[in-house]
Scaffold this motif. Structure first.
Motif, PDB file in Angstrom:
ATOM      1  N   SER A   1      36.816  36.295  34.678  1.00 42.67           N
ATOM      2  CA  SER A   1      37.753  36.846  35.648  1.00 42.67           C
ATOM      3  C   SER A   1      37.553  38.339  35.900  1.00 42.67           C
ATOM      4  CB  SER A   1      39.195  36.588  35.206  1.00 42.67           C
ATOM      5  OG  SER A   1      39.425  37.117  33.920  1.00 42.67           O
ATOM      6  N   HIS A   2      36.950  39.040  34.934  1.00 35.79           N
ATOM      7  CA  HIS A   2      36.762  40.477  35.126  1.00 35.79           C
ATOM      8  C   HIS A   2      35.660  40.988  34.199  1.00 35.79           C
ATOM      9  CE1 HIS A   2      38.010  44.433  36.473  1.00 35.79           C
ATOM     10  NE2 HIS A   2      37.914  44.843  35.225  1.00 35.79           N
ATOM     11  N   LEU A   3      34.867  41.928  34.721  1.00 37.50           N
ATOM     12  CA  LEU A   3      33.824  42.620  33.952  1.00 37.50           C
ATOM     13  C   LEU A   3      34.005  44.115  34.154  1.00 37.50           C
ATOM     14  CD1 LEU A   3      30.643  40.655  35.129  1.00 37.50           C
ATOM     15  CD2 LEU A   3      31.730  40.464  32.897  1.00 37.50           C
ATOM     16  N   SER A   4      33.805  44.909  33.104  1.00 39.86           N
ATOM     17  CA  SER A   4      33.803  46.361  33.282  1.00 39.86           C
ATOM     18  C   SER A   4      32.951  47.014  32.197  1.00 39.86           C
ATOM     19  CB  SER A   4      35.210  46.943  33.284  1.00 39.86           C
ATOM     20  OG  SER A   4      35.831  46.817  32.029  1.00 39.86           O
ATOM     21  N   PHE A   5      32.210  48.044  32.583  1.00 38.51           N
ATOM     22  CA  PHE A   5      31.409  48.827  31.645  1.00 38.51           C
ATOM     23  C   PHE A   5      32.181  50.074  31.242  1.00 38.51           C
ATOM     24  CE2 PHE A   5      27.599  46.555  33.041  1.00 38.51           C
ATOM     25  CZ  PHE A   5      26.872  46.496  31.862  1.00 38.51           C
ATOM     26  N   SER A   6      31.963  50.529  30.010  1.00 42.40           N
ATOM     27  CA  SER A   6      32.500  51.831  29.606  1.00 42.40           C
ATOM     28  C   SER A   6      31.728  52.897  30.377  1.00 42.40           C
ATOM     29  CB  SER A   6      32.344  52.024  28.097  1.00 42.40           C
ATOM     30  OG  SER A   6      30.983  52.010  27.708  1.00 42.40           O
ATOM     31  N   SER A   7      32.275  54.106  30.449  1.00 39.65           N
ATOM     32  CA  SER A   7      31.650  55.155  31.268  1.00 39.65           C
ATOM     33  C   SER A   7      30.235  55.501  30.819  1.00 39.65           C
ATOM     34  CB  SER A   7      32.527  56.411  31.287  1.00 39.65           C
ATOM     35  OG  SER A   7      32.694  56.901  29.972  1.00 39.65           O
ATOM     36  N   SER A   8      29.939  55.369  29.541  1.00 38.90           N
ATOM     37  CA  SER A   8      28.594  55.662  29.034  1.00 38.90           C
ATOM     38  C   SER A   8      27.639  54.473  29.188  1.00 38.90           C
ATOM     39  CB  SER A   8      28.658  56.043  27.557  1.00 38.90           C
ATOM     40  OG  SER A   8      28.977  54.903  26.787  1.00 38.90           O
ATOM     41  N   GLY A   9      28.184  53.292  29.495  1.00 42.30           N
ATOM     42  CA  GLY A   9      27.364  52.087  29.576  1.00 42.30           C
ATOM     43  C   GLY A   9      27.115  51.462  28.217  1.00 42.30           C
TER      44      GLY A   9
ATOM     45  N   PHE B   1      41.730  48.919  27.364  1.00 44.62           N
ATOM     46  CA  PHE B   1      43.019  48.362  27.768  1.00 44.62           C
ATOM     47  C   PHE B   1      42.773  47.062  28.516  1.00 44.62           C
ATOM     48  CE2 PHE B   1      43.595  52.912  27.574  1.00 44.62           C
ATOM     49  CZ  PHE B   1      44.847  53.067  27.008  1.00 44.62           C
ATOM     50  N   SER B   2      43.689  46.115  28.378  1.00 39.87           N
ATOM     51  CA  SER B   2      43.640  44.902  29.196  1.00 39.87           C
ATOM     52  C   SER B   2      45.065  44.562  29.619  1.00 39.87           C
ATOM     53  CB  SER B   2      43.011  43.739  28.423  1.00 39.87           C
ATOM     54  OG  SER B   2      43.787  43.409  27.296  1.00 39.87           O
ATOM     55  N   ILE B   3      45.181  44.029  30.830  1.00 35.59           N
ATOM     56  CA  ILE B   3      46.488  43.598  31.323  1.00 35.59           C
ATOM     57  C   ILE B   3      46.374  42.148  31.773  1.00 35.59           C
ATOM     58  CG2 ILE B   3      46.142  44.459  33.679  1.00 35.59           C
ATOM     59  CD1 ILE B   3      49.240  45.163  33.514  1.00 35.59           C
ATOM     60  N   GLY B   4      47.367  41.362  31.383  1.00 36.70           N
ATOM     61  CA  GLY B   4      47.354  39.946  31.703  1.00 36.70           C
ATOM     62  C   GLY B   4      48.356  39.598  32.784  1.00 36.70           C
ATOM     63  N   SER B   5      48.216  38.404  33.332  1.00 33.95           N
ATOM     64  CA  SER B   5      49.106  37.945  34.395  1.00 33.95           C
ATOM     65  C   SER B   5      50.547  37.800  33.916  1.00 33.95           C
ATOM     66  CB  SER B   5      48.602  36.619  34.968  1.00 33.95           C
ATOM     67  OG  SER B   5      48.541  35.642  33.937  1.00 33.95           O
ATOM     68  N   GLU B   6      50.745  37.749  32.593  1.00 33.82           N
ATOM     69  CA  GLU B   6      52.096  37.666  32.038  1.00 33.82           C
ATOM     70  C   GLU B   6      52.761  39.037  31.956  1.00 33.82           C
ATOM     71  OE1 GLU B   6      49.726  39.057  28.652  1.00 33.82           O
ATOM     72  OE2 GLU B   6      49.335  37.600  30.218  1.00 33.82           O
TER      73      GLU B   6
ATOM     74  N   ILE C   1      34.320  41.658  28.941  1.00 39.90           N
ATOM     75  CA  ILE C   1      34.242  40.402  29.690  1.00 39.90           C
ATOM     76  C   ILE C   1      35.568  39.666  29.479  1.00 39.90           C
ATOM     77  CG2 ILE C   1      33.011  38.226  29.993  1.00 39.90           C
ATOM     78  CD1 ILE C   1      30.611  39.600  28.522  1.00 39.90           C
ATOM     79  N   ALA C   2      36.279  39.406  30.559  1.00 43.62           N
ATOM     80  CA  ALA C   2      37.545  38.684  30.480  1.00 43.62           C
ATOM     81  C   ALA C   2      37.340  37.253  30.950  1.00 43.62           C
ATOM     82  CB  ALA C   2      38.600  39.376  31.341  1.00 43.62           C
ATOM     83  N   SER C   3      37.837  36.314  30.151  1.00 41.83           N
ATOM     84  CA  SER C   3      37.740  34.894  30.484  1.00 41.83           C
ATOM     85  C   SER C   3      39.074  34.251  30.113  1.00 41.83           C
ATOM     86  CB  SER C   3      36.591  34.245  29.721  1.00 41.83           C
ATOM     87  OG  SER C   3      36.529  32.861  29.997  1.00 41.83           O
ATOM     88  N   GLY C   4      39.860  33.906  31.122  1.00 45.35           N
ATOM     89  CA  GLY C   4      41.209  33.401  30.852  1.00 45.35           C
ATOM     90  C   GLY C   4      42.009  34.489  30.162  1.00 45.35           C
ATOM     91  N   GLY C   5      42.607  34.177  29.017  1.00 43.71           N
ATOM     92  CA  GLY C   5      43.354  35.156  28.241  1.00 43.71           C
ATOM     93  C   GLY C   5      42.523  35.831  27.167  1.00 43.71           C
TER      94      GLY C   5
ATOM     95  N   PRO D   1      40.679  40.620  18.826  1.00 44.23           N
ATOM     96  CA  PRO D   1      41.502  39.894  17.856  1.00 44.23           C
ATOM     97  C   PRO D   1      42.809  39.336  18.413  1.00 44.23           C
ATOM     98  CG  PRO D   1      41.632  42.247  17.466  1.00 44.23           C
ATOM     99  CD  PRO D   1      40.592  42.034  18.521  1.00 44.23           C
ATOM    100  N   LYS D   2      43.211  39.779  19.578  1.00 41.01           N
ATOM    101  CA  LYS D   2      44.458  39.277  20.165  1.00 41.01           C
ATOM    102  C   LYS D   2      44.184  38.781  21.579  1.00 41.01           C
ATOM    103  CE  LYS D   2      49.287  40.194  20.435  1.00 41.01           C
ATOM    104  NZ  LYS D   2      50.368  41.052  20.008  1.00 41.01           N
ATOM    105  N   LYS D   3      44.831  37.687  21.942  1.00 41.21           N
ATOM    106  CA  LYS D   3      44.620  37.034  23.231  1.00 41.21           C
ATOM    107  C   LYS D   3      45.857  37.206  24.106  1.00 41.21           C
ATOM    108  CE  LYS D   3      44.052  32.355  24.857  1.00 41.21           C
ATOM    109  NZ  LYS D   3      43.514  31.054  24.636  1.00 41.21           N
ATOM    110  N   HIS D   4      45.659  37.266  25.409  1.00 42.78           N
ATOM    111  CA  HIS D   4      46.773  37.298  26.356  1.00 42.78           C
ATOM    112  C   HIS D   4      47.344  35.896  26.517  1.00 42.78           C
ATOM    113  CE1 HIS D   4      46.806  41.351  28.136  1.00 42.78           C
ATOM    114  NE2 HIS D   4      45.530  41.372  27.805  1.00 42.78           N
ATOM    115  N   GLU D   5      48.642  35.826  26.772  1.00 44.07           N
ATOM    116  CA  GLU D   5      49.276  34.532  27.032  1.00 44.07           C
ATOM    117  C   GLU D   5      48.876  34.009  28.408  1.00 44.07           C
ATOM    118  OE1 GLU D   5      53.468  35.017  26.434  1.00 44.07           O
ATOM    119  OE2 GLU D   5      53.141  35.884  24.455  1.00 44.07           O
ATOM    120  N   GLY D   6      48.680  34.912  29.369  1.00 43.91           N
ATOM    121  CA  GLY D   6      48.218  34.545  30.707  1.00 43.91           C
ATOM    122  C   GLY D   6      46.757  34.937  30.859  1.00 43.91           C
ATOM    123  N   SER D   7      46.266  34.869  32.075  1.00 45.35           N
ATOM    124  CA  SER D   7      44.882  35.267  32.349  1.00 45.35           C
ATOM    125  C   SER D   7      44.784  36.784  32.457  1.00 45.35           C
ATOM    126  CB  SER D   7      44.401  34.657  33.670  1.00 45.35           C
ATOM    127  OG  SER D   7      44.345  33.264  33.556  1.00 45.35           O
ATOM    128  N   ILE D   8      43.679  37.320  32.008  1.00 39.19           N
ATOM    129  CA  ILE D   8      43.458  38.758  32.110  1.00 39.19           C
ATOM    130  C   ILE D   8      43.142  39.104  33.556  1.00 39.19           C
ATOM    131  CG2 ILE D   8      41.976  40.693  31.424  1.00 39.19           C
ATOM    132  CD1 ILE D   8      41.627  39.266  28.722  1.00 39.19           C
TER     133      ILE D   8
END
Length: 109
Positions: free
Chosen positions: A31-39, A83-88, A44-48, A64-71
């Motif tokens: 659902s989402h990919l992002s690189f750190s500023s240094s590369g 940081f990650s934010i989920g649909s929940e 990689i976000a997949s579901g939660g 170590p921790k999963k989102h209840e909704g999709s990231i």
């Protein structure tokens, strides 16, 4: 990511030839990919689930921790925090230590 659901890491010497790319992740949906500023890191976000790939050590680990909704989105703050934010509506903060993404620690939920 690509249509086949694979995330490939392509070195500059591969000149964007997908067939030469190294497959680093294979799940149903990315659902989402992002690189750190240094590369140095790729999130990689997949579901939660959130995965961190270290380009330097070529290691992939699951946060170590999963989102209840999709990231919905991930964002790096330099190379030390992710940081990650989920649909929940939950915002998670993780700290990255060194070059080993297996040392990702959950700081806050």
């Amino acid at each position: 990511g690509s249509e086949d659901g694979l995330v490939r890491y392509i070195r500059p010497s591969h000149q964007l030839d997908l067939d030469r790319g190294e497959i680093i992740f294979k799940e149903e949906v990315v659902s989402h990919l992002s690189f750190s500023s240094s590369g140095r890191y790729l999130s990689i976000a997949s579901g939660g689930n959130l995965f961190i790939y270290s380009v330097r050590s070529k290691r992939l680990s699951r946060a170590p921790k999963k989102h209840e909704g999709s990231i919905i989105k991930t964002s790096f703050c330099e190379d030390s925090h992710l940081f990650s934010i989920g649909s929940e509506g939950q915002l998670l903060l993780f700290r990255l230590k060194g070059d080993n993404p297996k040392e990702v620690n959950d700081l806050e939920s």
